[in-house]
Design a protein around this motif. Structure first.
Motif, PDB file in Angstrom:
ATOM      1  N   SER A 197      -7.540   7.652   2.063  1.00 31.69           N
ATOM      2  CA  SER A 197      -7.145   7.250   0.785  1.00 31.69           C
ATOM      3  C   SER A 197      -7.610   6.323   0.033  1.00 31.69           C
ATOM      4  O   SER A 197      -8.693   5.470   0.403  1.00 31.69           O
ATOM      5  CB  SER A 197      -5.370   7.100   1.037  1.00 31.69           C
ATOM      6  N   ALA A 227      -6.614   2.772  -6.768  1.00 32.36           N
ATOM      7  CA  ALA A 227      -5.240   3.475  -7.028  1.00 32.36           C
ATOM      8  C   ALA A 227      -4.783   2.703  -8.456  1.00 32.36           C
ATOM      9  O   ALA A 227      -4.156   3.576  -9.040  1.00 32.36           O
ATOM     10  CB  ALA A 227      -4.423   3.082  -5.898  1.00 32.36           C
ATOM     11  N   GLU A 234       0.853  -1.245  -0.039  1.00 33.36           N
ATOM     12  CA  GLU A 234      -0.135   0.083   0.044  1.00 33.36           C
ATOM     13  C   GLU A 234       0.835   1.223   0.044  1.00 33.36           C
ATOM     14  O   GLU A 234       0.546   2.418  -0.800  1.00 33.36           O
ATOM     15  CB  GLU A 234      -0.991  -0.052   1.324  1.00 33.36           C
ATOM     16  N   GLN A 241       1.728   7.273  -6.547  1.00 35.73           N
ATOM     17  CA  GLN A 241       0.687   8.142  -6.802  1.00 35.73           C
ATOM     18  C   GLN A 241       1.296   9.624  -6.505  1.00 35.73           C
ATOM     19  O   GLN A 241       1.012  10.426  -7.389  1.00 35.73           O
ATOM     20  CB  GLN A 241      -0.585   7.970  -5.881  1.00 35.73           C
ATOM     21  N   LYS A 300       1.085   4.184  -2.935  1.00 34.92           N
ATOM     22  CA  LYS A 300       0.798   5.547  -2.577  1.00 34.92           C
ATOM     23  C   LYS A 300       2.044   6.286  -2.864  1.00 34.92           C
ATOM     24  O   LYS A 300       1.545   7.699  -3.435  1.00 34.92           O
ATOM     25  CB  LYS A 300       0.628   5.725  -1.214  1.00 34.92           C
ATOM     26  N   LEU A 326      -4.473  10.650  -4.192  1.00 33.39           N
ATOM     27  CA  LEU A 326      -4.758   9.758  -3.144  1.00 33.39           C
ATOM     28  C   LEU A 326      -5.873   9.760  -2.403  1.00 33.39           C
ATOM     29  O   LEU A 326      -6.620   8.858  -1.809  1.00 33.39           O
ATOM     30  CB  LEU A 326      -3.620  10.134  -1.834  1.00 33.39           C
TER      31      LEU A 326
END
Length: 361
Positions: free
Chosen positions: A76, A82, A42, A49, A46, A57
């Protein structure tokens, strides 16, 4: 707080979770290893991103707010969203296989954190536990591939840490089997193009790639464990069978049993390769001595191109040579003290070091 600082903090936190997951994996604490690995996934997603834009996010129907972002006070997007955003907006998604592996890992993690998971009770369900281990290792395979290939520009500053973690995991037979399952189709496709794969001496899978012609000096890499061997491909002087010389030394033709000495390998290599001597009078292409092989390296270093030399015994390469002040022959070692100390090969030329007797040395 700048985007780069936030990115650095996320990646370092992800690496902490990765290291912790690996430690717990070795300790057979499956539950915590899965939880920490998914946390690392994760955080890496992130970070990718954020590199594109911090607003990616924020969850749908939520107004991106820089102040809340800097404080970490926001919800998020889940992993699947995502992945979609990275694919659609940045054209650098993680791919279907990777996403499937990460979602499977996430399902295990959710059970372990919020309810219970059969795999955590090894005595009751060893098969379930093995399934979780395999899916966990599959997730790491795809995560490592993303970080070191598709997203390598973003995470190149942490390549050494990632390499060390991957190296530790590749010591596990279970992980190697997962990797082999992933590259099996790729190997099959390359074999159709007449690329040869043989059994890797390290992991024992038929996954070491040999893509070379006669007279080639090349690196053979295993697609599973990453082992790289230095190789020379020549023809046996007696039966013309293909012989692969791996990492130097003495070899035997598997077909006719003929012994192949490094001097013969050097001669055969130069006759087959595209390197060779430029002209009969160009003595710079004559074999020279390898100071790292003791007496074994006498005239076994061949010139491949300008300022590049290769020893056919130890398979080391060199970019410069030095002259022995005692026998006047070229050597791969520094010959600064050779006037009085001589080199390893002076006795082949009948030269006595500094006028002395060989029995004194």
């Amino acid at each position: 707080m700048t985007k780069q600082v936030k990115l650095k903090q996320l990646v370092e936190s992800a690496l902490d979770f990765l290291s912790q997951s690996l430690q717990e994996f070795h300790e057979e604490r499956l539950k915590y290893s899965v939880i920490h690995l998914y946390a690392a996934v994760e955080l890496f997603v992130k970070a990718r991103q954020i590199k594109e834009h911090w607003s990616l996010l924020f969850v749908k129907n939520s107004e991106p707010n820089l102040t809340k972002f800097n404080k970490g006070d926001f919800r998020s997007v889940p992993l699947e969203d995502a992945a979609t955003r990275l694919e659609n907006l940045a054209q650098c998604g993680m791919g279907e296989q990777a996403l499937k592996a990460f979602k499977s890992l996430g399902n295990h993690r959710n059970k372990m954190m919020h309810f219970f998971h059969e795999g955590t009770f090894a005595a009751k369900n060893e098969l379930k536990r093995q399934e979780v281990v395999e899916e966990q290792l599959t997730a790491w395979y795809f995560l490592h591939t993303l970080l070191t290939s598709k997203w390598d520009v973003i995470f190149s500053d942490w390549s050494l840490q990632l390499m060390e973690i991957d190296k530790e995991l590749r010591k596990l037979r279970e992980f190697l089997e997962v990797v082999y399952d992933q590259v099996r189709e790729e190997i099959s496709e390359r074999q159709k193009k007449r690329i040869v794969f043989i059994e890797c001496p390290s992991c024992s899978f038929n996954s070491q790639e040999h893509n070379a012609s006669f007279g080639d000096l090349y690196d053979a890499e295993c697609l599973v464990c990453g082992l790289i061997d230095h190789c020379v491909l020549i023809k046996c002087p007696d039966c013309n069978e293909c012989v692969r010389i791996v990492n130097g030394g003495y070899y035997e033709c598997e077909k006719c049993g003929r012994d192949l000495y490094p001097s013969e390998v050097a001669e055969e290599f130069l006759s087959e390769s595209s390197y060779g001597r430029k002209t009969d009078r160009d003595y710079s292409w004559n074999p020279v001595n390898c100071g790292y092989c003791d007496d074994e390296g006498y005239q076994l270093v061949v010139r491949l191109k300008e300022d590049f030399y290769f020893c056919m015994f130890c398979f080391n390469n060199f970019t410069s040579l030095d002259v022995c002040d005692c026998c006047n022959e070229l050597n791969t070692r520094c010959m600064e003290e050779s006037y009085w100390k001589s080199c390893e090969f002076c006795h082949f030329s009948g030269v006595k070091p500094n006028g002395g007797d060989w029995d004194d040395y």
